[in-house]
Design a protein around this motif. Structure first.
Motif, PDB file in Angstrom:
ATOM      1  N   ALA A 185       0.826  -1.207   0.000  1.00  0.00           N
ATOM      2  CA  ALA A 185       0.000   0.000   0.000  1.00  0.00           C
ATOM      3  C   ALA A 185       0.860   1.257   0.000  1.00  0.00           C
ATOM      4  O   ALA A 185       0.562   2.237  -0.697  1.00  0.00           O
ATOM      5  N   ALA A 186       1.959   1.231   0.761  1.00  0.00           N
ATOM      6  CA  ALA A 186       2.863   2.382   0.785  1.00  0.00           C
ATOM      7  C   ALA A 186       3.508   2.598  -0.577  1.00  0.00           C
ATOM      8  O   ALA A 186       3.694   3.733  -1.023  1.00  0.00           O
ATOM      9  N   SER A 187       3.846   1.489  -1.262  1.00  0.00           N
ATOM     10  CA  SER A 187       4.446   1.607  -2.586  1.00  0.00           C
ATOM     11  C   SER A 187       3.458   2.194  -3.592  1.00  0.00           C
ATOM     12  O   SER A 187       3.818   3.023  -4.433  1.00  0.00           O
ATOM     13  N   LEU A 188       2.188   1.787  -3.484  1.00  0.00           N
ATOM     14  CA  LEU A 188       1.170   2.335  -4.383  1.00  0.00           C
ATOM     15  C   LEU A 188       0.950   3.822  -4.144  1.00  0.00           C
ATOM     16  O   LEU A 188       0.588   4.575  -5.061  1.00  0.00           O
ATOM     17  N   ASP A 189       1.156   4.258  -2.894  1.00  0.00           N
ATOM     18  CA  ASP A 189       1.000   5.678  -2.570  1.00  0.00           C
ATOM     19  C   ASP A 189       2.226   6.494  -2.957  1.00  0.00           C
ATOM     20  O   ASP A 189       2.253   7.707  -2.731  1.00  0.00           O
ATOM     21  N   GLY A 190       3.230   5.828  -3.528  1.00  0.00           N
ATOM     22  CA  GLY A 190       4.420   6.533  -3.971  1.00  0.00           C
ATOM     23  C   GLY A 190       5.479   6.733  -2.914  1.00  0.00           C
ATOM     24  O   GLY A 190       6.399   7.550  -3.101  1.00  0.00           O
ATOM     25  N   SER A 232       8.795   6.133  -0.849  1.00  0.00           N
ATOM     26  CA  SER A 232      10.103   5.543  -1.099  1.00  0.00           C
ATOM     27  C   SER A 232      10.402   4.485  -0.048  1.00  0.00           C
ATOM     28  O   SER A 232       9.670   4.331   0.940  1.00  0.00           O
ATOM     29  N   ALA A 233      11.488   3.750  -0.250  1.00  0.00           N
ATOM     30  CA  ALA A 233      11.861   2.708   0.708  1.00  0.00           C
ATOM     31  C   ALA A 233      12.155   3.313   2.077  1.00  0.00           C
ATOM     32  O   ALA A 233      11.774   2.752   3.118  1.00  0.00           O
ATOM     33  N   TRP A 234      12.834   4.461   2.098  1.00  0.00           N
ATOM     34  CA  TRP A 234      13.150   5.108   3.376  1.00  0.00           C
ATOM     35  C   TRP A 234      11.879   5.613   4.061  1.00  0.00           C
ATOM     36  O   TRP A 234      11.736   5.493   5.272  1.00  0.00           O
ATOM     37  N   ARG A 235      10.936   6.154   3.272  1.00  0.00           N
ATOM     38  CA  ARG A 235       9.683   6.625   3.855  1.00  0.00           C
ATOM     39  C   ARG A 235       8.857   5.466   4.391  1.00  0.00           C
ATOM     40  O   ARG A 235       8.238   5.568   5.462  1.00  0.00           O
ATOM     41  N   ALA A 236       8.848   4.350   3.686  1.00  0.00           N
ATOM     42  CA  ALA A 236       8.124   3.170   4.179  1.00  0.00           C
ATOM     43  C   ALA A 236       8.759   2.639   5.459  1.00  0.00           C
ATOM     44  O   ALA A 236       8.061   2.194   6.375  1.00  0.00           O
ATOM     45  N   PHE A 237      10.092   2.723   5.538  1.00  0.00           N
ATOM     46  CA  PHE A 237      10.784   2.268   6.746  1.00  0.00           C
ATOM     47  C   PHE A 237      10.409   3.151   7.934  1.00  0.00           C
ATOM     48  O   PHE A 237      10.142   2.646   9.032  1.00  0.00           O
ATOM     49  N   ARG A 238      10.363   4.471   7.717  1.00  0.00           N
ATOM     50  CA  ARG A 238      10.039   5.383   8.809  1.00  0.00           C
ATOM     51  C   ARG A 238       8.569   5.342   9.192  1.00  0.00           C
ATOM     52  O   ARG A 238       8.226   5.460  10.374  1.00  0.00           O
ATOM     53  N   SER A 239       7.688   5.175   8.215  1.00  0.00           N
ATOM     54  CA  SER A 239       6.255   5.283   8.473  1.00  0.00           C
ATOM     55  C   SER A 239       5.578   3.946   8.762  1.00  0.00           C
ATOM     56  O   SER A 239       4.507   3.920   9.383  1.00  0.00           O
ATOM     57  N   VAL A 240       6.185   2.856   8.314  1.00  0.00           N
ATOM     58  CA  VAL A 240       5.567   1.543   8.505  1.00  0.00           C
ATOM     59  C   VAL A 240       6.405   0.674   9.452  1.00  0.00           C
ATOM     60  O   VAL A 240       5.902   0.173  10.470  1.00  0.00           O
ATOM     61  N   THR A 241       7.675   0.500   9.120  1.00  0.00           N
ATOM     62  CA  THR A 241       8.497  -0.448   9.863  1.00  0.00           C
ATOM     63  C   THR A 241       8.737  -0.001  11.295  1.00  0.00           C
ATOM     64  O   THR A 241       8.468  -0.755  12.249  1.00  0.00           O
ATOM     65  N   LEU A 242       9.254   1.194  11.494  1.00  0.00           N
ATOM     66  CA  LEU A 242       9.603   1.641  12.839  1.00  0.00           C
ATOM     67  C   LEU A 242       8.410   1.724  13.787  1.00  0.00           C
ATOM     68  O   LEU A 242       8.512   1.246  14.929  1.00  0.00           O
ATOM     69  N   PRO A 243       7.272   2.296  13.380  1.00  0.00           N
ATOM     70  CA  PRO A 243       6.135   2.322  14.322  1.00  0.00           C
ATOM     71  C   PRO A 243       5.649   0.934  14.736  1.00  0.00           C
ATOM     72  O   PRO A 243       5.350   0.695  15.903  1.00  0.00           O
ATOM     73  N   LEU A 244       5.570   0.014  13.784  1.00  0.00           N
ATOM     74  CA  LEU A 244       5.093  -1.333  14.117  1.00  0.00           C
ATOM     75  C   LEU A 244       6.151  -2.154  14.850  1.00  0.00           C
ATOM     76  O   LEU A 244       5.819  -3.143  15.515  1.00  0.00           O
ATOM     77  N   LEU A 245       7.398  -1.752  14.725  1.00  0.00           N
ATOM     78  CA  LEU A 245       8.486  -2.482  15.383  1.00  0.00           C
ATOM     79  C   LEU A 245       8.800  -1.909  16.763  1.00  0.00           C
ATOM     80  O   LEU A 245       9.673  -2.430  17.457  1.00  0.00           O
ATOM     81  N   LYS A 246       8.107  -0.869  17.177  1.00  0.00           N
ATOM     82  CA  LYS A 246       8.415  -0.190  18.433  1.00  0.00           C
ATOM     83  C   LYS A 246       8.371  -1.111  19.649  1.00  0.00           C
ATOM     84  O   LYS A 246       9.265  -1.058  20.501  1.00  0.00           O
ATOM     85  N   PRO A 247       7.339  -1.983  19.814  1.00  0.00           N
ATOM     86  CA  PRO A 247       7.358  -2.879  20.985  1.00  0.00           C
ATOM     87  C   PRO A 247       8.571  -3.794  21.012  1.00  0.00           C
ATOM     88  O   PRO A 247       9.151  -4.032  22.077  1.00  0.00           O
TER      89      PRO A 247
END
Length: 317
Positions: free
Chosen positions: A216-221, A223-238
């Protein structure tokens, strides 16, 4: 004509059939069953954790010497042990070294471990084999790792200086014998040891993140770094919280690695609270002072344990 109604008596219990237990008795039985399962763990904790902890606190207020083991006489001396430890310049130096060593180790282990976890999160040939090989530093006993790295970092015959000399980069760096380099060298070795733990835990957390979110992040345009900051880090916080807190609690009290590499030297440049506890208790045989430093370590670990529990509770809500 009068009709009389006769109430039949309640049927008697069949012979040999036990009466059903009352609610109070049933609750008592359930409570006893629960405590029966919990009791072994409670006894174990009291014997192997509670008693040593209380004994260590009591010892910090006693004049405890080797003679005490034979006579049993260890008079209380109030806060003399605490004041002598806190007034010792070596305690302040050891506390600072502990903070630097812990912060440097956690930063290096986490950053490299996270980078490797992200790298291995993609499937490629021999990925599983490489992950298994990276686990080796974590599986080797820390004393063995310390001895091996002491040989590698030897100023005159070490492999690292020989390699640097071959490249023309200077091969006479005093990694473990210089007060300016020793603490940095110990931190680097501990980073090497702790990377696999961070990588494995973070890799497991990455596996739980749904792939659809990245699509979904890729479809919204993004980048890999933006997906890492907006998807990976928040969900990986615990998972990050668990890794950092557990890493802190295991790093702040490290003793065997430092003893194998530098023994707290040179010139106390790698003296930490863990090595100071060992030195006071088993080198100078001042068990009261050693107990004081040990209690400080326990207090620091307890603070971060509370932080860990509160963080988990917050994430659960």
């Amino acid at each position: 004509m009068t009709t009389s109604t006769v109430t039949a008596p309640p049927p008697a219990d069949a012979p040999g059939k036990a009466a059903a237990p009352g609610p109070a008795r049933a609750r008592l039985r359930r409570g006893l069953v629960r405590w029966g399962f919990v009791a072994p763990a409670v006894v174990f904790m009291l014997l192997f954790f509670g008693y040593p902890l209380v004994r260590n606190v009591v010892m910090s207020f006693q004049h405890y010497t080797p003679k005490t083991f034979f006579t049993g006489e260890a008079p209380f001396n109030g806060a003399d042990n605490w004041s002598s430890v806190f007034q010792d310049a070596l305690f302040g130096k050891a506390l600072w070294h502990t903070l630097v060593f812990t912060a440097g180790s956690l930063l290096g282990q986490f950053c490299i471990g996270l980078a490797l976890a992200v790298f291995f999160n993609r499937r490629f040939p021999l990925g599983g084999v490489l992950r298994s090989l990276i686990l080796l530093p974590w599986l080797v006993p820390m004393v063995v790792s310390g001895i091996v790295w002491r040989r590698i970092l030897d100023q005159d015959t070490g492999v690292l200086n020989t390699f640097l000399d071959t490249l023309g980069l200077g091969g006479h760096t005093p990694w473990l014998t210089s007060p300016d380099m020793a603490l940095l060298s110990v931190i680097l070795v501990n980073v090497w040891i702790g990377i696999p733990f961070n990588m494995v835990i973070l890799y497991g957390g990455l596996q739980e993140i749904p792939k659809e979110l990245y699509e979904a992040a890729s479809l919204d345009g993004a980048s890999a770094w933006r997906a890492f900051r907006s998807v990976t880090l928040p969900l990986l916080k615990p998972v990050i919280t668990v890794v950092l807190v557990l890493g802190f609690m295991s790093t702040v009290k490290i003793l065997d690695l430092i003893l194998a590499l530098t023994d707290g030297g040179p010139a106390d440049a790698t003296q930490t609270l863990g090595t100071l506890t060992y030195q006071n208790s088993f080198v100078e045989l001042d068990f009261g002072a050693g107990a004081v430093v040990g209690n400080v370590l326990i207090l620091i670990s307890a603070v971060f344990a509370v932080f860990y529990l509160r963080a988990n509770r917050t994430e659960g809500k």
